[in-house]
Design an enzyme around this catalytic site. Sequence first.
Site, PDB file in Angstrom:
ATOM      1  NE  ARG A 281      11.296  -1.940  -7.372  1.00 19.54           N
ATOM      2  CZ  ARG A 281      11.288  -0.691  -7.817  1.00 19.54           C
ATOM      3  NH1 ARG A 281      11.354   0.316  -6.965  1.00 19.54           N
ATOM      4  NH2 ARG A 281      11.229  -0.446  -9.111  1.00 19.54           N
TER       5      ARG A 281
ATOM      6  CE  LYS B  70      14.723  -5.472  -9.180  1.00 22.22           C
ATOM      7  NZ  LYS B  70      13.617  -6.248  -9.707  1.00 22.22           N
TER       8      LYS B  70
ATOM      9  CG  HIS C  19       7.161  -8.822  -6.876  1.00 22.82           C
ATOM     10  ND1 HIS C  19       7.902  -7.694  -6.607  1.00 22.82           N
ATOM     11  CD2 HIS C  19       6.928  -8.806  -8.202  1.00 22.82           C
ATOM     12  CE1 HIS C  19       8.104  -7.027  -7.729  1.00 22.82           C
ATOM     13  NE2 HIS C  19       7.534  -7.677  -8.712  1.00 22.82           N
TER      14      HIS C  19
ATOM     15  NE  ARG D 206       7.258  -2.881  -7.953  1.00 17.41           N
ATOM     16  CZ  ARG D 206       7.379  -1.563  -8.003  1.00 17.41           C
ATOM     17  NH1 ARG D 206       6.776  -0.822  -7.102  1.00 17.41           N
ATOM     18  NH2 ARG D 206       8.104  -0.984  -8.942  1.00 17.41           N
TER      19      ARG D 206
ATOM     20  CG  HIS E 295       7.372   0.505 -12.818  1.00 17.06           C
ATOM     21  ND1 HIS E 295       6.245   0.461 -12.023  1.00 17.06           N
ATOM     22  CD2 HIS E 295       7.922  -0.724 -12.747  1.00 17.06           C
ATOM     23  CE1 HIS E 295       6.122  -0.747 -11.520  1.00 17.06           C
ATOM     24  NE2 HIS E 295       7.132  -1.486 -11.931  1.00 17.06           N
TER      25      HIS E 295
ATOM     26  CE1 TYR F 207       5.889  -5.463 -10.457  1.00 16.42           C
ATOM     27  CE2 TYR F 207       7.001  -4.696 -12.426  1.00 16.42           C
ATOM     28  CZ  TYR F 207       7.021  -5.375 -11.227  1.00 16.42           C
ATOM     29  OH  TYR F 207       8.168  -5.975 -10.804  1.00 16.42           O
TER      30      TYR F 207
END
Length: 143
Positions: A14, A39, A95, A98, A121, A130
Site C-alpha cells: 500500500r 492498514k 492505489h 495494487r 489481504h 484486487y
Amino acid sequence: MYPLVILALETAMRRGELLALRWRQIDLDRQVAFVEISKNGDSRAVPLSRRAVEVLMTLDRQPGQELVFPIGAHALHAAFKRACLRAKLEDFHFHDLRHCAATHLSTKLNNVLELSAVTGHRTLQMLKRYYHPDPSALAAKLD
C-alpha cells in the site's frame, strides 16, 4: 517516482506502507521487507522479487536517512498525477498499482493463501477485489 512505482508493482504494498518503510525494515540478503503496521493493523513480511531488490539497491541513500522514500503523501499524489497526465493515463491512481500487482503476482503464485500473504489481504473476499484474472489466461490453463 519510478523506483516507488516499480516497488509498488513488485510487492503490492500500500502507498502508506511504502511511504513509512524504513531501511532497517529491509533485509536485502533474505529479500524481505517487514511492514510493522499495515492498514489493517497487522504486521507482515513482504517478499521482495529480484527486481524489487535491484530497485532498492539503486536508491541513493543519504547518511542518517531512515525512510526509503523520503516523500510525503501529498507530494507523491501530485507527482503521480503529473506523471499520469504526461503518460495520458486518465482516471488512474497510485492505489490502482495494487490491483495491477495483485493480478500480476497471481500469475506467479497459484496458491491464494500465498498470494494473500504477499498482498496482506485477510480474506479471500478482499483479495478478489484486487485480483482481476485474464479470462483467456484462465482458459489456457484448462487445456
